[in-house]
Design an enzyme around this catalytic site. Sequence first.
Site, PDB file in Angstrom:
ATOM      1  N   CYS A   1     -17.559  -7.499   8.452  1.00 19.74           N
ATOM      2  CA  CYS A   1     -16.697  -6.485   7.813  1.00 19.74           C
ATOM      3  C   CYS A   1     -15.584  -6.045   8.766  1.00 19.74           C
ATOM      4  O   CYS A   1     -15.844  -5.688   9.913  1.00 19.74           O
ATOM      5  CB  CYS A   1     -17.550  -5.282   7.411  1.00 19.74           C
TER       6      CYS A   1
ATOM      7  N   CYS B   1     -16.230  -2.145   9.797  1.00 19.47           N
ATOM      8  CA  CYS B   1     -17.418  -1.627  10.491  1.00 19.47           C
ATOM      9  C   CYS B   1     -17.094  -1.358  11.972  1.00 19.47           C
ATOM     10  O   CYS B   1     -16.233  -2.009  12.560  1.00 19.47           O
ATOM     11  CB  CYS B   1     -18.576  -2.616  10.378  1.00 19.47           C
TER      12      CYS B   1
ATOM     13  N   HIS C   1     -21.596   0.974   6.329  1.00 22.71           N
ATOM     14  CA  HIS C   1     -21.021   0.002   5.408  1.00 22.71           C
ATOM     15  C   HIS C   1     -21.557   0.195   3.981  1.00 22.71           C
ATOM     16  O   HIS C   1     -20.903  -0.150   3.001  1.00 22.71           O
ATOM     17  CB  HIS C   1     -21.390  -1.400   5.918  1.00 22.71           C
TER      18      HIS C   1
ATOM     19  N   ASN D   1      -9.206   3.094  -3.666  1.00 29.42           N
ATOM     20  CA  ASN D   1      -9.557   2.046  -4.638  1.00 29.42           C
ATOM     21  C   ASN D   1     -11.011   1.732  -4.409  1.00 29.42           C
ATOM     22  O   ASN D   1     -11.376   1.341  -3.308  1.00 29.42           O
ATOM     23  CB  ASN D   1      -8.779   0.753  -4.378  1.00 29.42           C
TER      24      ASN D   1
ATOM     25  N   SER E   1     -10.396  -4.482  -1.488  1.00 30.32           N
ATOM     26  CA  SER E   1     -10.591  -5.722  -0.745  1.00 30.32           C
ATOM     27  C   SER E   1     -11.828  -5.675   0.141  1.00 30.32           C
ATOM     28  O   SER E   1     -12.232  -6.679   0.688  1.00 30.32           O
ATOM     29  CB  SER E   1      -9.348  -6.002   0.105  1.00 30.32           C
TER      30      SER E   1
ATOM     31  N   HIS F   1     -16.672  -1.620   2.335  1.00 30.67           N
ATOM     32  CA  HIS F   1     -16.943  -0.516   3.273  1.00 30.67           C
ATOM     33  C   HIS F   1     -16.172   0.727   2.792  1.00 30.67           C
ATOM     34  O   HIS F   1     -14.945   0.685   2.689  1.00 30.67           O
ATOM     35  CB  HIS F   1     -16.474  -0.921   4.680  1.00 30.67           C
TER      36      HIS F   1
ATOM     37  N   HIS G   1     -13.846   3.514   2.095  1.00 29.73           N
ATOM     38  CA  HIS G   1     -12.602   3.884   2.789  1.00 29.73           C
ATOM     39  C   HIS G   1     -11.576   4.337   1.768  1.00 29.73           C
ATOM     40  O   HIS G   1     -11.734   4.127   0.568  1.00 29.73           O
ATOM     41  CB  HIS G   1     -12.044   2.681   3.557  1.00 29.73           C
TER      42      HIS G   1
ATOM     43  N   GLN H   1      -6.967   5.234   1.592  1.00 28.94           N
ATOM     44  CA  GLN H   1      -5.706   4.920   2.254  1.00 28.94           C
ATOM     45  C   GLN H   1      -4.722   6.085   2.097  1.00 28.94           C
ATOM     46  O   GLN H   1      -4.851   6.910   1.193  1.00 28.94           O
ATOM     47  CB  GLN H   1      -5.069   3.688   1.613  1.00 28.94           C
TER      48      GLN H   1
HETATM   49  P1  H2U Z   1      -8.171  -1.609  -0.379  1.00 35.00           P
HETATM   50  O1  H2U Z   1      -8.400  -0.102  -0.215  1.00 35.00           O
HETATM   51  O2  H2U Z   1      -7.433  -1.923  -1.634  1.00 35.00           O
HETATM   52  O3  H2U Z   1      -9.440  -2.365  -0.205  1.00 35.00           O
HETATM   53  O4  H2U Z   1      -7.253  -2.056   0.849  1.00 35.00           O
HETATM   54  C1  H2U Z   1      -7.717  -2.055   2.167  1.00 35.00           C
HETATM   55  C2  H2U Z   1      -6.547  -1.982   3.097  1.00 35.00           C
HETATM   56  O5  H2U Z   1      -6.997  -2.274   4.416  1.00 35.00           O
HETATM   57  C3  H2U Z   1      -5.464  -3.002   2.771  1.00 35.00           C
HETATM   58  O6  H2U Z   1      -4.258  -2.295   2.544  1.00 35.00           O
HETATM   59  C4  H2U Z   1      -6.051  -3.019   5.083  1.00 35.00           C
HETATM   60  C5  H2U Z   1      -5.400  -3.864   4.019  1.00 35.00           C
HETATM   61  O7  H2U Z   1      -4.062  -4.137   4.358  1.00 35.00           O
HETATM   62  N1  H2U Z   1      -6.722  -3.797   6.118  1.00 35.00           N
HETATM   63  C6  H2U Z   1      -6.303  -3.662   7.428  1.00 35.00           C
HETATM   64  O8  H2U Z   1      -5.361  -2.916   7.703  1.00 35.00           O
HETATM   65  N2  H2U Z   1      -6.943  -4.374   8.394  1.00 35.00           N
HETATM   66  C7  H2U Z   1      -7.959  -5.250   8.168  1.00 35.00           C
HETATM   67  O9  H2U Z   1      -8.466  -5.838   9.085  1.00 35.00           O
HETATM   68  C8  H2U Z   1      -8.446  -5.453   6.786  1.00 35.00           C
HETATM   69  C9  H2U Z   1      -7.788  -4.667   5.717  1.00 35.00           C
HETATM   70 ZN    ZN Z   2     -18.341  -2.314   7.001  1.00 37.29          ZN
END
Ligand code: H2U
Ligand code: ZN
Length: 349
Positions: free
Chosen positions: A57, A60, A120, A160, A168, A171, A173, A175
């Site tokens: 992940c 994590c 996670h 999301n 994506s 875990h 989270h 934004q």
């Molecule tokens: P979601 O909330 O839609 O899953 O998006 C996760 C965000 O995390 C996505 O904008 C960022 C992606 O660019 N990300 C990172 O900045 N670093 C990473 O290593 C994985 C995902």
């Molecule tokens: Zn994780």
Amino acid sequence: MAKKQSMESALSNQPHRRLNPLTREWVLVSPHRTQRPWQGQQEKRSDEKRPEYDDTCYLCPGNSRAGGQTNPPFTGTFVFTNDFSALLPEASGLSLTDDPLFCASAESGICKVICFSPRHDLSVPYMDLADVESVVRVWIEEYKGFKSMPDISYAQIFENKGAIMGCSNPHPHCQIWASADLPYVVSLEQKNQESYLAEHGRPMLFDYVNRELARKERLVYENDHFAVLVPFWAVWPFETMILPKRHRVSIEQLTDSETTALADAYQSLALLYDHVFDCEFPYTAGIHQAPTTEGNHEAWQMHMHFYPPLLRSATVRKFMVGYEMLATPQRDITAESAAETLREALSRA
Ligand code: H2U
Ligand code: ZN
């Protein structure tokens, strides 16, 4: 009295449209149509149990991210700049053209990711309330931080949740995308809240929450400081809003007990959602609130929107297609009957 009853029965039995006063968009409601059979696409259930820690992940503690950086061994929330930010701090130098047909403009900003906790597997409903409160406190700190940046006008906090919403990474989270300009939906809500305040002398959503608290038919949950309800104009089947009971233009104005109460409302809603179709309920959620710029933002009442895509089971989602793409959004289940379903899920949560 007779008129009120006939309005109520029309709202529950007859095709009609309802106005969203925040955006001035209409939604077509077709309550007579709920028995429609479904032979369309079924989503995959994604409720396999996650481990507490996943070495693959990106989010994590201690793991390397896709951008090459390594996460610290964090023990609470963890905030980092998005490695694939949609907005960049340096504006491109493109200036707004006055061509009505080929109009473009530079946009700059900052994108961050906030991990809710090192775990996670723990989504909001199953975290300790104090840890959800820490997430809300990070939102407040980030909002204040963006207020001190002259090149930022708005900080959009959003989550999301679930692969079906394009999330994506499982875990838990959220934004923040902070931008130099007001995003379109926010500017619509601002304009309409300003008109309402000018006309009625009170903030729109302050009036709205008081009317809903008195009527109770769309109310799903409340604590001392916040109400959770299905808005009268909801488009998504189980769309909800969290609204403060007092006038608060932004999360920065929340008192300590209101901060705890917002965490409680958020967690209670996420938990009852999981009981609607007995699955980890997906959604996009986010906060709308005053811009981070100076000025009079009294028309604003901060609020959270929740837009879950599921319609009738963990695997049958609503599609916004056809008439909805070309004309206006439409729903079958009324907001009132969705609220009833959500209250019933709360009683099982
Ligand atoms: P979601 O909330 O839609 O899953 O998006 C996760 C965000 O995390 C996505 O904008 C960022 C992606 O660019 N990300 C990172 O900045 N670093 C990473 O290593 C994985 C995902
Ligand atoms: Zn994780």
